[in-house]
Scaffold this active site. Structure first.
Site, PDB file in Angstrom:
ATOM      1  N   LYS A   1       0.755  -1.127   0.159  1.00 42.93           N
ATOM      2  CA  LYS A   1       0.025  -0.079  -0.337  1.00 42.93           C
ATOM      3  C   LYS A   1       0.765   1.028  -0.189  1.00 42.93           C
ATOM      4  O   LYS A   1       0.654   2.364  -0.161  1.00 42.93           O
ATOM      5  CB  LYS A   1      -0.773   0.128   1.192  1.00 42.93           C
ATOM      6  CG  LYS A   1      -2.114  -0.824   1.141  1.00 42.93           C
ATOM      7  CD  LYS A   1      -3.415  -0.282   2.640  1.00 42.93           C
ATOM      8  CE  LYS A   1      -4.516  -0.974   1.639  1.00 42.93           C
ATOM      9  NZ  LYS A   1      -6.019  -0.312   2.814  1.00 42.93           N
TER      10      LYS A   1
ATOM     11  N   LYS B   1      -4.769 -10.402  -5.282  1.00 45.77           N
ATOM     12  CA  LYS B   1      -5.760 -10.611  -5.294  1.00 45.77           C
ATOM     13  C   LYS B   1      -7.052  -9.564  -5.614  1.00 45.77           C
ATOM     14  O   LYS B   1      -7.001  -8.528  -6.036  1.00 45.77           O
ATOM     15  CB  LYS B   1      -6.032 -10.557  -3.434  1.00 45.77           C
ATOM     16  CG  LYS B   1      -5.483  -8.933  -3.614  1.00 45.77           C
ATOM     17  CD  LYS B   1      -6.303  -9.017  -1.511  1.00 45.77           C
ATOM     18  CE  LYS B   1      -6.473  -7.382  -0.838  1.00 45.77           C
ATOM     19  NZ  LYS B   1      -6.676  -7.265   0.389  1.00 45.77           N
TER      20      LYS B   1
ATOM     21  N   LYS C   1     -11.841  -4.248  -3.546  1.00 41.27           N
ATOM     22  CA  LYS C   1     -11.944  -2.837  -3.510  1.00 41.27           C
ATOM     23  C   LYS C   1     -11.666  -1.819  -3.374  1.00 41.27           C
ATOM     24  O   LYS C   1     -12.320  -0.664  -4.268  1.00 41.27           O
ATOM     25  CB  LYS C   1     -12.824  -2.719  -1.657  1.00 41.27           C
ATOM     26  CG  LYS C   1     -12.002  -2.657  -1.022  1.00 41.27           C
ATOM     27  CD  LYS C   1     -13.051  -2.210   0.477  1.00 41.27           C
ATOM     28  CE  LYS C   1     -13.397  -3.590   1.443  1.00 41.27           C
ATOM     29  NZ  LYS C   1     -13.146  -3.984   2.506  1.00 41.27           N
TER      30      LYS C   1
HETATM   31  P1  AMP Z   1     -10.585  -5.634   4.112  1.00 39.14           P
HETATM   32  O1  AMP Z   1     -11.593  -5.507   2.575  1.00 39.14           O
HETATM   33  O2  AMP Z   1      -9.259  -5.032   3.650  1.00 39.14           O
HETATM   34  O3  AMP Z   1     -11.530  -4.851   5.428  1.00 39.14           O
HETATM   35  O4  AMP Z   1     -10.963  -7.014   3.946  1.00 39.14           O
HETATM   36  C1  AMP Z   1     -11.996  -7.623   4.942  1.00 39.14           C
HETATM   37  C2  AMP Z   1     -11.778  -9.055   5.140  1.00 39.14           C
HETATM   38  O5  AMP Z   1     -12.196 -10.004   3.560  1.00 39.14           O
HETATM   39  C3  AMP Z   1      -9.938 -10.032   5.849  1.00 39.14           C
HETATM   40  O6  AMP Z   1     -10.536 -10.803   6.421  1.00 39.14           O
HETATM   41  C4  AMP Z   1     -10.215 -10.279   4.498  1.00 39.14           C
HETATM   42  O7  AMP Z   1      -8.809 -11.080   4.446  1.00 39.14           O
HETATM   43  C5  AMP Z   1     -11.152 -10.000   3.426  1.00 39.14           C
HETATM   44  N1  AMP Z   1     -10.760 -11.007   2.108  1.00 39.14           N
HETATM   45  C6  AMP Z   1     -10.845  -9.660   1.180  1.00 39.14           C
HETATM   46  N2  AMP Z   1      -9.648  -9.798   0.152  1.00 39.14           N
HETATM   47  C7  AMP Z   1     -10.224 -10.923  -0.128  1.00 39.14           C
HETATM   48  C8  AMP Z   1      -9.949 -11.450  -1.083  1.00 39.14           C
HETATM   49  N3  AMP Z   1      -9.481 -11.249  -2.399  1.00 39.14           N
HETATM   50  N4  AMP Z   1     -10.221 -13.326  -0.957  1.00 39.14           N
HETATM   51  C9  AMP Z   1     -10.261 -13.693  -0.023  1.00 39.14           C
HETATM   52  N5  AMP Z   1     -10.525 -12.834   1.024  1.00 39.14           N
HETATM   53  C10 AMP Z   1     -10.619 -11.026   1.012  1.00 39.14           C
END
Ligand code: AMP
Ligand code: TRP
Length: 347
Positions: A127, A210, A213
């Protein structure tokens, strides 16, 4: 084995089992968040363990967020949790900034964690990019706040996607160092729970990245708010290779894009990869992609419809978050008070 011996050898014996997890309101929810996180929280909810789920707005502002967008995304993410099946009377659901104990314990942990630990984090490197001097101090300190999120509830289990494993390991290091430095056995050592067929959902445009968002390309992800046509179009355009699907998981090893679509199918259908390939092995993508679209629309559209309905009453969403915050504070406040006492702060 005597009870005493058993107690010593069981990790976190003496701590009430408790689950904590969080998601950032830094954009819309993606299929990665659903399969890697929310869907698993909903499954977890069937277990008789106390569970705390958080909209981590203080993490989101480690990179610039437009204030109106942050407010909207906080409510939308809450609607996503509710629409997917988080029951706010059973689980505790709230936004982080309403419970100031997170920030206070975060500061104490900033003084326990080491700079080197933070600088080694993959997410920080990704990031912050090349221009680390211009990244916010919060972005560097972020894992220490995440440790506080978890440990201010004495949580023992943390369900997350694969990308968060390193941060949960760092949380374990912080808990261990705190306990050691102060000669106490106060914080549990939480376990990451990374389970299911889709713990790392990849971008639809690039099987080595990955699904996120914050990816500039909307075609790289499926958003929980996408309508049926958009979902079908994104899957139709998803990058693949020219081969047919193999009939065993081993055949996906060097085919990241194919593996991703099969994993997504398995996650949505609640099947193993081998079960999916037993059905779909030998099929071309021209046949598999429509199957996947149909499944994705069937699973996601009830959730997105319910999200839209909930979003029409933001006051109700705010009320749920407020009530959740009151319940969260009841657990967090005494743990923070005790932490401050251990550290030597006069209260
Ligand atoms: P975040 O959107 O970064 O706050 O992620 C929130 C949760 O979603 C965390 O547990 C991440 O590990 C999971 N997560 C986010 N993106 C992915 C992805 N592409 N595949 C699997 N889990 C994800
Ligand atoms: N860092 C997590 C992410 O970006 C979100 C998060 C913040 C979290 N605090 C947490 C996840 C505590 C689990 C537990 O995905």
């Amino acid at each position: 084995m005597s009870d005493a011996v058993q107690t010593q050898s069981t990790p976190n014996a003496g701590f009430t089992p408790r689950v904590f997890s969080g998601i950032q309101p830094s954009g819309g929810l993606t299929l990665g968040n659903y399969l890697g996180a929310i869907k698993r929280f909903v499954e977890k909810q069937a277990e008789p363990i106390e569970q705390v789920y958080c909209v981590v707005d203080m993490h989101a502002i480690t990179v610039w967020q437009d204030p109106e967008a942050l407010r909207r995304q906080t409510r939308e993410l809450t609607a996503g949790y509710l629409a997917a099946g988080i029951d706010p009377t059973r689980s505790i659901l709230f936004n982080q900034s309403q419970v100031k104990e997170h920030a206070e314990l975060g500061w104490i942990f900033n003084c326990v964690a080491r700079m080197g630990w933070m600088q080694r984090m993959t997410q920080w490197k990704d990031k912050a990019g090349k221009n680390t001097q211009n990244a916010s101090l919060g972005l560097l300190a972020y894992p220490s706040l995440m440790a506080a999120d978890i440990l201010v509830y004495h949580a023992t289990e943390v369900p997350v996607g694969e990308d968060q494993k390193q941060h949960v390991e760092l949380t374990r290091d912080i808990a261990t160092k705190f306990n050691h430095d102060y000669g106490v056995d106060f914080f549990p050592i939480p376990e990451p729970r990374i389970e299911g067929a889709a713990t790392r959902v990849m971008s639809l445009r690039d099987g080595s990245k990955k699904m996120s968002k914050s990816d500039p390309s909307d075609a790289s992800r499926i958003n929980m708010t996408d309508d049926a046509d958009t979902i079908a179009k994104k899957i139709r355009k998803a990058k693949t290779d020219p081969e047919a699907l193999p009939s065993e998981a081993k055949g996906l090893e060097d085919r990241p894009e194919a593996r991703n679509l099969v994993n997504i199918y398995a996650g949505l259908a609640e099947m193993s990869v081998d079960q999916v390939l037993a059905e779909a092995g030998g099929k071309q993508f021209s046949e598999f992609k429509p199957m996947l679209s149909e499944l994705a629309v069937a699973k996601l559209s009830p959730i997105s419809n319910e999200m839209s309905r909930l979003m029409q009453d933001p006051a109700e969403i705010d009320r749920i978050l407020g009530q959740g915050a009151d319940r969260a504070r009841e657990i967090a406040a005494p743990i923070l008070t005790k932490t401050k006492e251990i550290v030597g702060m006069v209260g």
